[in-house]
Design a protein around this motif. Structure first.
Motif, PDB file in Angstrom:
ATOM      1  N   ASP A 103       0.710  -1.211  -0.058  1.00 54.77           N
ATOM      2  CA  ASP A 103       0.083   0.095   0.113  1.00 54.77           C
ATOM      3  C   ASP A 103       0.794   1.291  -0.021  1.00 54.77           C
ATOM      4  O   ASP A 103       0.317   2.521  -0.167  1.00 54.77           O
ATOM      5  CB  ASP A 103      -0.996   0.103   1.182  1.00 54.77           C
ATOM      6  CG  ASP A 103      -0.351   0.038   2.598  1.00 54.77           C
ATOM      7  OD1 ASP A 103       0.948  -0.251   2.578  1.00 54.77           O
ATOM      8  OD2 ASP A 103      -0.933  -0.014   3.663  1.00 54.77           O
ATOM      9  N   THR A 104       2.029   1.098   0.088  1.00 57.68           N
ATOM     10  CA  THR A 104       3.176   2.092   0.013  1.00 57.68           C
ATOM     11  C   THR A 104       4.097   1.902  -0.782  1.00 57.68           C
ATOM     12  O   THR A 104       4.548   0.519  -1.259  1.00 57.68           O
ATOM     13  CB  THR A 104       3.542   2.786   1.344  1.00 57.68           C
ATOM     14  OG1 THR A 104       4.308   1.746   2.063  1.00 57.68           O
ATOM     15  CG2 THR A 104       2.434   3.275   2.361  1.00 57.68           C
ATOM     16  N   GLU A 106       8.474   3.171  -1.639  1.00 52.84           N
ATOM     17  CA  GLU A 106       9.648   3.896  -1.382  1.00 52.84           C
ATOM     18  C   GLU A 106      10.537   3.999  -2.691  1.00 52.84           C
ATOM     19  O   GLU A 106      10.785   3.202  -3.690  1.00 52.84           O
ATOM     20  CB  GLU A 106      10.570   2.982  -0.485  1.00 52.84           C
ATOM     21  CG  GLU A 106       9.904   2.468   1.032  1.00 52.84           C
ATOM     22  CD  GLU A 106      10.853   1.662   1.767  1.00 52.84           C
ATOM     23  OE1 GLU A 106      11.541   2.007   2.576  1.00 52.84           O
ATOM     24  OE2 GLU A 106      10.121   0.470   1.799  1.00 52.84           O
ATOM     25  N   HIS A 116       9.800   7.682   1.629  1.00 54.65           N
ATOM     26  CA  HIS A 116       8.633   6.578   1.854  1.00 54.65           C
ATOM     27  C   HIS A 116       7.396   7.482   1.593  1.00 54.65           C
ATOM     28  O   HIS A 116       7.197   8.191   2.360  1.00 54.65           O
ATOM     29  CB  HIS A 116       8.896   6.052   3.024  1.00 54.65           C
ATOM     30  CG  HIS A 116       7.909   4.740   3.297  1.00 54.65           C
ATOM     31  ND1 HIS A 116       8.119   3.999   4.252  1.00 54.65           N
ATOM     32  CD2 HIS A 116       6.975   4.401   2.579  1.00 54.65           C
ATOM     33  CE1 HIS A 116       7.205   3.077   4.175  1.00 54.65           C
ATOM     34  NE2 HIS A 116       6.502   3.255   3.188  1.00 54.65           N
ATOM     35  N   LEU A 117       6.551   7.467   0.469  1.00 52.29           N
ATOM     36  CA  LEU A 117       5.485   7.952   0.459  1.00 52.29           C
ATOM     37  C   LEU A 117       4.455   7.301   1.127  1.00 52.29           C
ATOM     38  O   LEU A 117       4.358   6.463   1.483  1.00 52.29           O
ATOM     39  CB  LEU A 117       5.333   7.800  -1.310  1.00 52.29           C
ATOM     40  CG  LEU A 117       6.176   8.549  -2.077  1.00 52.29           C
ATOM     41  CD1 LEU A 117       5.679   8.405  -3.628  1.00 52.29           C
ATOM     42  CD2 LEU A 117       6.176  10.019  -1.996  1.00 52.29           C
ATOM     43  N   ASN A 118       3.511   8.290   1.499  1.00 49.24           N
ATOM     44  CA  ASN A 118       2.205   8.018   2.122  1.00 49.24           C
ATOM     45  C   ASN A 118       1.486   7.168   1.250  1.00 49.24           C
ATOM     46  O   ASN A 118       1.544   7.288   0.038  1.00 49.24           O
ATOM     47  CB  ASN A 118       1.479   9.168   2.751  1.00 49.24           C
ATOM     48  CG  ASN A 118       0.900  10.277   1.867  1.00 49.24           C
ATOM     49  OD1 ASN A 118       0.623   9.690   0.732  1.00 49.24           O
ATOM     50  ND2 ASN A 118       1.142  11.423   2.013  1.00 49.24           N
ATOM     51  N   LYS A 119       0.434   6.507   1.676  1.00 50.56           N
ATOM     52  CA  LYS A 119      -0.579   5.564   0.892  1.00 50.56           C
ATOM     53  C   LYS A 119      -1.075   6.380  -0.002  1.00 50.56           C
ATOM     54  O   LYS A 119      -1.229   5.875  -1.389  1.00 50.56           O
ATOM     55  CB  LYS A 119      -1.729   5.200   1.924  1.00 50.56           C
ATOM     56  CG  LYS A 119      -1.270   4.134   2.888  1.00 50.56           C
ATOM     57  CD  LYS A 119      -2.318   3.512   3.622  1.00 50.56           C
ATOM     58  CE  LYS A 119      -1.950   2.629   4.673  1.00 50.56           C
ATOM     59  NZ  LYS A 119      -2.895   2.001   5.690  1.00 50.56           N
ATOM     60  N   GLU A 120      -1.483   7.592   0.034  1.00 50.50           N
ATOM     61  CA  GLU A 120      -2.218   8.460  -1.116  1.00 50.50           C
ATOM     62  C   GLU A 120      -1.332   8.614  -2.381  1.00 50.50           C
ATOM     63  O   GLU A 120      -1.648   8.467  -3.415  1.00 50.50           O
ATOM     64  CB  GLU A 120      -2.927   9.565  -0.570  1.00 50.50           C
ATOM     65  CG  GLU A 120      -3.636  10.473  -1.756  1.00 50.50           C
ATOM     66  CD  GLU A 120      -4.431  11.713  -1.135  1.00 50.50           C
ATOM     67  OE1 GLU A 120      -4.438  12.435  -1.990  1.00 50.50           O
ATOM     68  OE2 GLU A 120      -4.251  11.917   0.106  1.00 50.50           O
ATOM     69  N   ASP A 121      -0.246   9.109  -1.911  1.00 44.63           N
ATOM     70  CA  ASP A 121       0.787   9.618  -3.048  1.00 44.63           C
ATOM     71  C   ASP A 121       1.324   8.561  -3.623  1.00 44.63           C
ATOM     72  O   ASP A 121       1.596   8.214  -4.749  1.00 44.63           O
ATOM     73  CB  ASP A 121       1.889  10.375  -2.418  1.00 44.63           C
ATOM     74  CG  ASP A 121       1.328  11.750  -1.941  1.00 44.63           C
ATOM     75  OD1 ASP A 121       0.508  12.383  -2.515  1.00 44.63           O
ATOM     76  OD2 ASP A 121       2.282  12.391  -1.292  1.00 44.63           O
ATOM     77  N   SER A 122       1.520   7.213  -2.921  1.00 39.11           N
ATOM     78  CA  SER A 122       1.965   6.000  -3.119  1.00 39.11           C
ATOM     79  C   SER A 122       1.032   5.281  -4.261  1.00 39.11           C
ATOM     80  O   SER A 122       1.586   5.139  -5.312  1.00 39.11           O
ATOM     81  CB  SER A 122       2.146   5.128  -2.099  1.00 39.11           C
ATOM     82  OG  SER A 122       3.199   5.269  -1.409  1.00 39.11           O
TER      83      SER A 122
END
Length: 139
Positions: A103-104, A106, A116-122
């Motif tokens: 769900d994320t 890096e 390490h991107l957050n879930k939304e940006d990932s």
């Protein structure tokens, strides 16, 4: 006054043409790690909206200036390339790892920048570069 009416459209056309010529269009070339451990051509993203979305996410990310040693090879790599082959710029590789919970992600930029991107940006970045949902990826 008559001369002005004749010249104005020509000036506008020249202004628009030179303004557009100054904007360099970019594309994203994406590679996916194969079972053999090498990166193979995967996608070429040329839609301006997707390229801009990826650039915005990367620009707004909170990058750390550190050298990271990951436990495994990256799942994907991508680079920005100019559409015009005459434009010369150094291509910086972005290496992408999918997190264990899928769900994320890096990212390492050029070897010394890590995020390490957050879930939304990932989710948004992954969908832009792979055209698939992050949670649908098989390991």
């Amino acid at each position: 006054m008559c001369h002005f009416k004749k010249i104005l459209p020509l000036v506008l056309v020249l202004f628009i043409a030179t303004g557009c010529a100054g904007m360099e269009r970019q594309k994203i070339e994406v590679g996916k790690r194969s079972d053999m451990g090498i990166f193979e051509d995967f996608k070429e993203i040329t839609k301006l909206k997707k390229v801009s979305a990826v650039k915005d996410i990367l620009h707004n990310a909170e990058w750390e200036k550190i050298k990271v040693d990951m436990a495994r090879e990256a799942d994907y790599q991508f680079i920005f390339q100019f559409v015009n082959p005459d434009t010369q710029a150094k291509a910086i590789p972005y290496s992408v790892w999918i997190g264990p919970d899928k769900d994320t992600i890096e990212i390492i930029e050029g070897g010394y920048q890590y995020v390490h991107l957050n879930k939304e940006d990932s989710s948004m970045l992954f969908e832009a570069i792979t055209e698939t949902k992050l949670v649908n990826r098989e390991i």
